[in-house]
Design a protein around this motif. Structure first.
Motif, mmCIF file in Angstrom:
data_model
loop_
_atom_site.group_PDB
_atom_site.id
_atom_site.type_symbol
_atom_site.label_atom_id
_atom_site.label_comp_id
_atom_site.label_asym_id
_atom_site.label_seq_id
_atom_site.Cartn_x
_atom_site.Cartn_y
_atom_site.Cartn_z
ATOM 1 N N SER A 267 0.838 -1.207 0.000
ATOM 2 C CA SER A 267 0.000 0.000 0.000
ATOM 3 C C SER A 267 0.870 1.254 0.000
ATOM 4 O O SER A 267 0.543 2.256 -0.651
ATOM 5 C CB SER A 267 -0.945 0.008 1.205
ATOM 6 O OG SER A 267 -0.246 0.207 2.430
ATOM 7 N N GLN A 271 1.151 3.754 -3.174
ATOM 8 C CA GLN A 271 0.785 5.146 -2.901
ATOM 9 C C GLN A 271 1.886 6.107 -3.353
ATOM 10 O O GLN A 271 1.617 7.089 -4.060
ATOM 11 C CB GLN A 271 0.527 5.332 -1.400
ATOM 12 C CG GLN A 271 0.061 6.718 -0.999
ATOM 13 C CD GLN A 271 -1.430 6.889 -1.126
ATOM 14 O OE1 GLN A 271 -2.059 6.360 -2.056
ATOM 15 N NE2 GLN A 271 -2.024 7.622 -0.205
ATOM 16 N N PHE A 284 -4.927 5.660 -2.088
ATOM 17 C CA PHE A 284 -5.538 5.535 -0.769
ATOM 18 C C PHE A 284 -5.639 6.918 -0.114
ATOM 19 O O PHE A 284 -4.866 7.824 -0.445
ATOM 20 C CB PHE A 284 -4.709 4.610 0.132
ATOM 21 C CG PHE A 284 -4.421 3.264 -0.478
ATOM 22 C CD1 PHE A 284 -5.410 2.290 -0.534
ATOM 23 C CD2 PHE A 284 -3.164 2.970 -0.999
ATOM 24 C CE1 PHE A 284 -5.151 1.051 -1.105
ATOM 25 C CE2 PHE A 284 -2.888 1.734 -1.559
ATOM 26 C CZ PHE A 284 -3.889 0.771 -1.620
ATOM 27 N N ALA A 287 -1.609 6.189 3.525
ATOM 28 C CA ALA A 287 -0.890 4.918 3.615
ATOM 29 C C ALA A 287 0.039 4.971 4.832
ATOM 30 O O ALA A 287 0.486 6.050 5.214
ATOM 31 C CB ALA A 287 -0.079 4.670 2.339
ATOM 32 N N ILE A 289 -2.100 1.158 4.696
ATOM 33 C CA ILE A 289 -3.525 0.973 4.455
ATOM 34 C C ILE A 289 -4.373 1.008 5.733
ATOM 35 O O ILE A 289 -5.572 1.309 5.667
ATOM 36 C CB ILE A 289 -3.770 -0.342 3.678
ATOM 37 C CG1 ILE A 289 -5.160 -0.314 3.034
ATOM 38 C CG2 ILE A 289 -3.545 -1.559 4.571
ATOM 39 C CD1 ILE A 289 -5.379 -1.422 2.020
#
Length: 322
Positions: A267, A271, A284, A287, A289
């Motif tokens: 993640s 990102q 997202f 991050a 997540i």
């Protein structure tokens, strides 16, 4: 070697961890209060001042319980020492980083090249030892196929990647109260049982000790946390877990039972990569997540419990494989 031995070691480590953590909270509160990132979730600002560097308790508990278990139940001492040296080595890297950040108030702690360079040195040393001295083979066990494949010249870079990836993935997972300690307790319990199943006592005993150390720390680290493990704990957990899996030749089970660690790390990679390539856009809300779910409105406890359950499911999948 039996499951009873595993239980005894977990209890020993749990008791030691609880006692040391309870003692270190007031000591660290006076000297090692945690700084909270302003760009993080607003709900985390109230955690400012919570003592950090609590991973010292996990380190001491796991080392002592492993040594006691090794002596009581006759484990292979050379394998135990290799795992413990890697475990302590990564713990020391985290300790110096925490010391600079929370005690000396050096915002970034160790410089990136220092921190990563030291991690590489330990990882290479472990890889070379395993390829040269620990049986002198470069075989890697493929769990689903139930076969061994000789990685040859690729074994050393493969092992280095496993250690570095696991260490930093656990470090990234340590962002919510009880998340890293709880998840790691489940994962290490899996490897302790797996080690017993495969007749590998050294790695199994260490994982049992690490499980007990995490559970003891979790008593005070659960929400609302009275103490954080800091990099002292998270780097040690990742390094020790990776070393144990490698010594047991079960390293390819790590991304299965530790899938949450992988997702947390990915993640961040996704990102950062997408942010740079898209000119500032994000995949997202934040991050790693776990912060994304907080930004979506889930409470911290809800995210942690959901991630614990996810890890339990991954461990059950691992048991089906072995």
């Amino acid at each position: 070697m039996s499951y009873t031995n595993i239980g005894i070691i977990i209890i020993i480590a749990f008791v030691i961890s609880v006692l040391i953590t309870k003692y270190e909270i007031p000591v660290l509160r006076a000297k090692a209060g945690q700084n909270i990132r302003e760009e993080g979730p607003e709900s985390h600002l109230s955690k400012a001042g919570t003592p950090s560097m609590g991973g010292i308790a996990i380190l001491i508990a796991a080392v002592l319980a492993t040594l006691v278990g090794g002596m009581l139940f006759s484990a292979k001492i050379s394998d135990i020492m290799v795992i413990l040296l890697v475990f302590i080595g990564f713990g020391l890297i985290g300790f110096f980083d925490d010391y600079l950040k929370v005690i000396k108030k050096v915002n970034l702690g160790l410089k990136a090249y220092q921190k990563f360079g030291l991690q590489i040195i330990i990882s290479v040393a472990l890889a070379v030892f395993m390829a040269t001295y620990a049986g002198g083979n470069t075989l890697v066990y493929i769990p689903v196929a139930n076969i061994y494949i000789d990685f040859g010249i690729w074994y050393i870079p493969f092992i280095v990647f496993v250690v570095l990836a696991m260490t930093n993935a656990v470090n990234l997972t340590d962002g919510l109260d009880g998340l890293a300690s709880g998840v790691t307790a489940f994962v290490t319990l899996f490897f302790a049982v797996a080690g017993i199943s495969y007749g590998i006592s050294s790695g199994a005993y260490f994982c049992a000790a690490l499980c007990g150390g995490c559970l003891g720390f979790l008593v005070f680290n659960k929400n609302p946390a009275k103490i954080f493990m800091g990099d002292t704990g998270s780097l040690a957990l990742g390094g020790g877990l990776a070393a144990a899996a490698i010594v047991m030749k079960l390293e390819l089970l790590l991304p299965i039972v530790g899938l949450l660690y992988v997702i947390e790390a990915l993640s961040v990679v996704l990102q950062v990569g997408y942010f740079k390539l898209s000119g500032g856009k994000r995949i997202f809300k934040m991050a790693p997540i776990h912060h994304h779910f907080e930004k979506c409105g889930y409470k911290e406890v809800q995210v942690v419990v959901a991630f614990w359950i996810f890890t339990i499911i991954c461990c059950l999948v691992g048991f089906m494989i072995i």
